[in-house]
Design a protein around this motif. Sequence first.
Motif, PDB file in Angstrom:
ATOM      1  N   TYR A 154       0.852  -1.190   0.000  1.00  0.00           N
ATOM      2  CA  TYR A 154       0.000   0.000   0.000  1.00  0.00           C
ATOM      3  C   TYR A 154       0.885   1.236   0.000  1.00  0.00           C
ATOM      4  O   TYR A 154       2.046   1.192   0.397  1.00  0.00           O
ATOM      5  CB  TYR A 154      -0.874   0.028   1.251  1.00  0.00           C
ATOM      6  CG  TYR A 154      -2.081  -0.853   1.191  1.00  0.00           C
ATOM      7  CD1 TYR A 154      -3.212  -0.454   0.498  1.00  0.00           C
ATOM      8  CD2 TYR A 154      -2.094  -2.074   1.844  1.00  0.00           C
ATOM      9  CE1 TYR A 154      -4.334  -1.263   0.453  1.00  0.00           C
ATOM     10  CE2 TYR A 154      -3.212  -2.894   1.796  1.00  0.00           C
ATOM     11  CZ  TYR A 154      -4.321  -2.481   1.104  1.00  0.00           C
ATOM     12  OH  TYR A 154      -5.436  -3.273   1.069  1.00  0.00           O
ATOM     13  N   ASN A 155       0.305   2.330  -0.425  1.00  0.00           N
ATOM     14  CA  ASN A 155       1.017   3.598  -0.348  1.00  0.00           C
ATOM     15  C   ASN A 155       0.831   4.257   0.998  1.00  0.00           C
ATOM     16  O   ASN A 155       1.746   4.847   1.539  1.00  0.00           O
ATOM     17  CB  ASN A 155       0.499   4.551  -1.429  1.00  0.00           C
ATOM     18  CG  ASN A 155       1.030   4.177  -2.782  1.00  0.00           C
ATOM     19  OD1 ASN A 155       2.228   4.225  -3.015  1.00  0.00           O
ATOM     20  ND2 ASN A 155       0.130   3.784  -3.668  1.00  0.00           N
ATOM     21  N   LEU A 156      -0.379   4.146   1.519  1.00  0.00           N
ATOM     22  CA  LEU A 156      -0.724   4.952   2.676  1.00  0.00           C
ATOM     23  C   LEU A 156      -0.597   4.199   3.981  1.00  0.00           C
ATOM     24  O   LEU A 156      -0.798   4.751   5.050  1.00  0.00           O
ATOM     25  CB  LEU A 156      -2.149   5.490   2.538  1.00  0.00           C
ATOM     26  CG  LEU A 156      -2.411   6.281   1.270  1.00  0.00           C
ATOM     27  CD1 LEU A 156      -3.851   6.732   1.230  1.00  0.00           C
ATOM     28  CD2 LEU A 156      -1.488   7.490   1.224  1.00  0.00           C
ATOM     29  N   LYS A 157      -0.336   2.900   3.906  1.00  0.00           N
ATOM     30  CA  LYS A 157      -0.160   2.174   5.158  1.00  0.00           C
ATOM     31  C   LYS A 157       0.862   1.072   4.980  1.00  0.00           C
ATOM     32  O   LYS A 157       1.153   0.643   3.868  1.00  0.00           O
ATOM     33  CB  LYS A 157      -1.490   1.622   5.667  1.00  0.00           C
ATOM     34  CG  LYS A 157      -2.231   0.758   4.701  1.00  0.00           C
ATOM     35  CD  LYS A 157      -3.596   0.418   5.290  1.00  0.00           C
ATOM     36  CE  LYS A 157      -4.397  -0.407   4.302  1.00  0.00           C
ATOM     37  NZ  LYS A 157      -5.761  -0.661   4.770  1.00  0.00           N
TER      38      LYS A 157
ATOM     39  N   PRO B 216       1.870  10.651   5.986  1.00  0.00           N
ATOM     40  CA  PRO B 216       1.837  11.041   4.572  1.00  0.00           C
ATOM     41  C   PRO B 216       3.095  11.801   4.149  1.00  0.00           C
ATOM     42  O   PRO B 216       3.441  11.820   2.977  1.00  0.00           O
ATOM     43  CB  PRO B 216       0.612  11.944   4.489  1.00  0.00           C
ATOM     44  CG  PRO B 216      -0.222  11.581   5.653  1.00  0.00           C
ATOM     45  CD  PRO B 216       0.721  11.151   6.729  1.00  0.00           C
TER      46      PRO B 216
ATOM     47  N   ILE C  18       5.593   9.813   2.243  1.00  0.00           N
ATOM     48  CA  ILE C  18       5.289   9.292   0.906  1.00  0.00           C
ATOM     49  C   ILE C  18       6.000  10.146  -0.125  1.00  0.00           C
ATOM     50  O   ILE C  18       5.603  11.270  -0.415  1.00  0.00           O
ATOM     51  CB  ILE C  18       3.769   9.300   0.659  1.00  0.00           C
ATOM     52  CG1 ILE C  18       3.075   8.450   1.709  1.00  0.00           C
ATOM     53  CG2 ILE C  18       3.447   8.803  -0.736  1.00  0.00           C
ATOM     54  CD1 ILE C  18       1.579   8.574   1.674  1.00  0.00           C
TER      55      ILE C  18
ATOM     56  N   ILE D 233      -1.233   3.165   9.511  1.00  0.00           N
ATOM     57  CA  ILE D 233      -1.231   4.264   8.553  1.00  0.00           C
ATOM     58  C   ILE D 233       0.110   4.975   8.587  1.00  0.00           C
ATOM     59  O   ILE D 233       0.653   5.255   9.656  1.00  0.00           O
ATOM     60  CB  ILE D 233      -2.382   5.239   8.874  1.00  0.00           C
ATOM     61  CG1 ILE D 233      -3.699   4.533   8.529  1.00  0.00           C
ATOM     62  CG2 ILE D 233      -2.257   6.522   8.083  1.00  0.00           C
ATOM     63  CD1 ILE D 233      -4.917   5.282   8.921  1.00  0.00           C
TER      64      ILE D 233
END
Lengths: 489, 620
Positions: A176-179, A188, A191, A185
Motif C-alpha cells: 500500500y502507499n498509505l499504510k 503522509p 510518501i 497508517i
Amino acid sequence: MREWSSGYSRQQWSAPGEVSGRATRRGETGESRRQEETDPAMQASQMDEEIDTRKINNSFLRDHNYATEADIISTVEFNPTGELLATGDKGGRVVVFQREQESKNQPHRRGEYNVYSTFQSHEPEFDYLKSLEIEEKINKIRWLPQQNAAYFLLSTNDKTVKLWKISERDKRPEGYNLKDEDGRIRDPSTITALRVPVLQPMDLMVEATPRRVFSNAHTYHINSISVNSDYETYMSTDDLRINLWNLEITNRSFNIVDIKPANMEELTEVITAAEFHPHQCNTFVYSSSKGTMRLCDMRASALCDNHSKFFEEPEDPSNRSFFSEIISSISDVKFSHSGRYLMTRDYLTVKVWDLNMESKPLETYQVHDYLRSKLCSLYENDCIFDKFECVWNGSDSVIMTGSYNNFFRMFDRNTKRDVTLEASRENSKPRAVLKPRKVCVGGKRRKDEISVDSLDFSKKILHTAWHPSENIIAVAATNNLYIFQDKVN
Amino acid sequence: MSNPKFKYAPISVFLFPFYNLACGILLCTDGDDSLYPIAVLIDELRNEDVQLRLNSIKKLSTIALALGVERTRTELLPFLTDTIYDEDEVLLALAEQLGNFTMLVGGPEYVHCLLPPLESLATVEETVVRDKAVESLRKISQEHSPVDLEVHFEPLVKRLASGDWFTSRTSACGLFSVCYPRVSSTVKAEIRQHFRTLCSDDTPMVRRAAASKLGEFAKVLELDYVKSDIISLFTALASDEQDSVRLLAVEACVSIATLLPQEDLETLVMPTLRQAAEDKSWRVRYMVADKFSELQKAVGPEITKNDLVPAFQNLLKDCEAEVRAAAANKVKEFCENLPEDSRETIIMTHILPCVKELVSDTNQHVKSALASVIMGLSTILGKDNTVEHLLPLFLAQLKDECPEVRLNIISNLDCVNEVIGIRQLSQSLLPAIVELAEDAKWRVRLAIIEYMPLLAGQLGVEFFDEKLNTLCMAWLIDHVYAIREAATCNLMKLVEKFGAEWAQNTIVPKVLGMANDPNYLHRMTTLFCINSLSEACGQEITTKQMLPVVLKMSNDQVANVRFNVAKSLQKIGPVLDSSALQTEVKPVLEKLATDTDMDVKYFAQEAISGEFSSINVLTE
C-alpha cells in the motif's frame, strides 16, 4: 455385477455443518472425537452388553437426526467431468467436494473426494404477500458446462434459482502507499514515491460467489432445473408450469408449459420432474403424477402445451388398488447419456423407455416389490409419498436407485442381474467390500437376510449420483454422504 | 496544508478515504503534495468497497499519468492483468479504460503492452465484460503498426482462438475481421483457417459467436474467398443441428447477400434462405420474418418478386403466432420496398388476402402487430383501394375485442387522414374511442388520452366539440389520479391547438365550475387545470376568470386545497400583471402564511419568497 467397496475409510463424508456449522471431513479419528463430544456416556456404554448399546445407539441416532434436520442431504450431483461433486441440504447449504489428484505412490487413494468449498446458497425467507414461509432447502443442483477456469452451478429451493461461481484465487496484491503491510497508517509526509501493488502467491482460496438470482417466476414449488445443451438456456419446473430462462437474463423468463386448469378444482395431475435432452437443444421431457411422460419439441411452437410424444404404460386392471395412482406417480425422470432412452422412477419400480416407443417401457425393474403388501402402513406414515431419484452409469448400462433401510439398488441392463447394497457406517470400514443384502419375503428367514418388518423406513436413500465416466457413486443417506467405487484389484 | 479539503477536492472525488485519513492529512506539513491523491487512488484499486474500486479504475488514466509511461508498462499493467477476480462492473470499467490507453503507455509503439490485460479480460465468463474487452482490442488493433499487428496482435487472436475454454474462443471470433485486412497473405490464410475451425467448434456457444461474426468477416474478405470459404461456412451454420446457431446464420445472410454480385445470389444464397424460411424451428422462421426488410433490400427486386413474396405469404400464415406477429410487423415496410412497377398487383393479389386473415387472427399479439402498421398501407395503395379494401379492415380492427389493437389503429390515424380523410372513419371511430375512454383498465384509458390531441387535430374542432369534449371533461373526475393528471395535460395541449378563445368558451367554465364540487379531489383538479392552462390562455383570461376562483378557494376547509392554492398562485404568478399580484395575490398569500396548518404555511411562504423575488428581478 461389480463388487463395490468403500475404497478407503475416509471416503465417507459427514453431512455439511454437522459439527460446527461448516462441512467437516470425518475420518476415523475425527469420528471418534466427534462421538466424544456429542455423547461421552455412549462410549462408556458401548462396553456394556450389546442390547444396551443398541438402545443407546438408537436413541443417539434419533436425537442426532432430530438435531440435524438442516443437515439432511437433499440433492447430490457430479459435475460434467466428475472432478467435483456437489451436495445440497435442507439447511440451504451447498458443499462441493473435489476429487483428489491421483498420485502414483498411493494408487488406492483414487476416487477420494475432499471438501472444496462450502457456502450458504439459500436462506429461509417469508413471502409477506402470501403469508408463506419459503424454505431454504436445496431442491436441485445442476452444474453448467465448464467455460473457464471457474466452475458454475445452479441451485434452487422452492422458489428461487441461483447461479453460483466457484473459483480459485492464489494471488493477492501487496503493497500500500498509505499504510504499512500490517495496516498501520503511514505518515503522509514520508510518501515520496508511488508504489503499485504487486501480486504475490498465497494459499489457495476457493470462493463461491452468487452471480445471478432468478426469482419471482414460480407460483408453485420448483422440483427440477435442467441446463440446455445450447449452453445458453435452462428450464425450471414447478408443479404446474415450466419456465425457460436465458442464463444471463434474470428479469425475464418464458413460460413454455402450463398445465394449470382454469378452475383449480379440476386439477388432476401435477408435473413431477422435467429434463432437457442431453444433445438436442429443442427437446425436453416432463413427467406427471399420473405416471406418464410428455416429450416436447420447442421448435414446433413457442408454447409447448402440445406434446410431440406421450409415454404411458397401459394399466394392468388386475393390479388396481386404492394406491395405484399414488404409486404410479413418477418421482424422477432422466435421459440416458446417449439421449436414446428415458428412465423413470415410480414408488416400486424403475422403468427404461425407448424414445421411439411410447406405448410401454422397454424394461421394468422392481426396486422393492416386497413393499407391495405394506402399502397401507406406508400410506399411514406418509412414506408412500417419498420421491426417490434414479441415475444412469456413464455408459447407460447400469441404473441405480434408492430404497429404505439405507439400501440402494443397482440393475445391470445387459446381464439382467441386480444387487441390493447398504450404505451404513458399520459396513463402510476401510476398503471394505459391500456385501449384497437380501430382504426376505417368505415366511422363513435365512441367515443374513432381513425381514420386511424390520426394515427401518426412516433411513431412506432418495438421492444418488454416478460419476459421468467412472464407476464412482455418491449415495446420500439422510445426513451422511457415502462415496463408493468399484473394487480396485 | 492550511486547507487540505479545498486543495484536494478538485483532484479527487473521494470523500471517504479523506475522511478516514483526516488526521494523517492534518498532520502533514511537508512532503510531495501532488503524490498524495494518486497514492490514495492506487490504494483504492484494492479497497474492499466495490464502489471505491470502481471509482479508482475509472481514474486509471490519472494514475497512469502520474506513474509515467515506463512504470505504467512495467508495473501497473502487469498488476491489472491479474486483477480478473473482481466484480463485473469493475472489470467492465477496466476493459473500457484500456481501450483508450495507448498514449498512456507511450503511444502506438508500445500499444501491444495493453494486450495481456485485455486478453485475460477476454476470457472471463461474463459476456458484457468479454464483449467490452473485445471492443477495446478492436479499437487498439487500429493503433498497431502492420508489423506489430503480426508480431503481437495476431498471435493473441490465435491463442484465443485455440484456447481451452469456449469463452476465449468466442472472443476470438470478434477479432478476425479487424486484423485480416492489414496482414500478409500467409497470415490471412491462417486467419481464414482459424475462422473455419471455430465455425465447426464443438460448443454451440462458439458456433453462435462465429455465426454472428460471419457477415462482418465476409465484408473484409476478398470476393473469391467469400465465394469459396464463406459460402460453405454459411451453408454449414445455416444447417447446424442447433436452431440457436441456424437463426444467427439468417442475420449473416443479409450481409453476405449484399457482398455478392446479383448473378451469384441465386446459386449461393437463395437455397439457404429458402430453407431458413421453411425451417422446422419457429425461432429460425421468426428470425427470417424479423429480418425480412433487410433481406429484401439485400437480394434485390427480381428475387423479391419471385422468391420473397411467396415466402412472406407463408410467414404471414405461419402456424406459430410469434412468427406471424413478426411478419405482420413487416407488412408495411415490405410493401413499401416492393419494385414500383408491380407493387400494387403484388399487394392486391398476394399480400392483402393474407392480411385480411390476420385481422381475425386468434392471437392478439398478431392482431396488434398488424394494427400498428396496417394504416401505413393506405398511402401505398391510394384512395380507391383504401376505401374499397382497407377500410373494412380498419373498421374491423376498431371493433376488436383487444384494446391494444384498437389503440394501435387510433394511434396511426394520420396515415389514413392524408389519403381518404378521417370522415370516412369517424362513424366507427367514435364508438371505439368512447369504449376505450371508459375501459376498466386505467392504463388503456391513459393511452387513449395521450392520443386525444392527435385525434382532435385530425378530426377538427367541430367534431371535437360535438363528440369528444364531454369525454375529456369526464376524465377530469376519474377516480385514478394518473388519469386526472393526464386529462389536465391533455386540456393544455388542446388549448394550444384550438386557441384561447375556444378555451374560454368551452373548457374554462367547466373547469372553474368544479371549484364548487363537494369532492375536494375535484376541487384540486380545478387548481391543477389552472396551473397548466394559465399560460396557454394568456393574461386576460387568467386574471379575469381564473384568479378570482383561486383566491376564493383559499378559504377552503380542506388544507390540501389551501396549500395547492398557494402553489397555484406561485405557478400563475408570472402570467399575472404586477398590480394584480400586489393587490390581490399578496394579501391572500400572507393570510395563508399564518394558516394553522403547517404545510399551508410552508407553501404560502415558498410562494411569497418565490414570487416577490421574481418581481424584484423584473422591476430591477
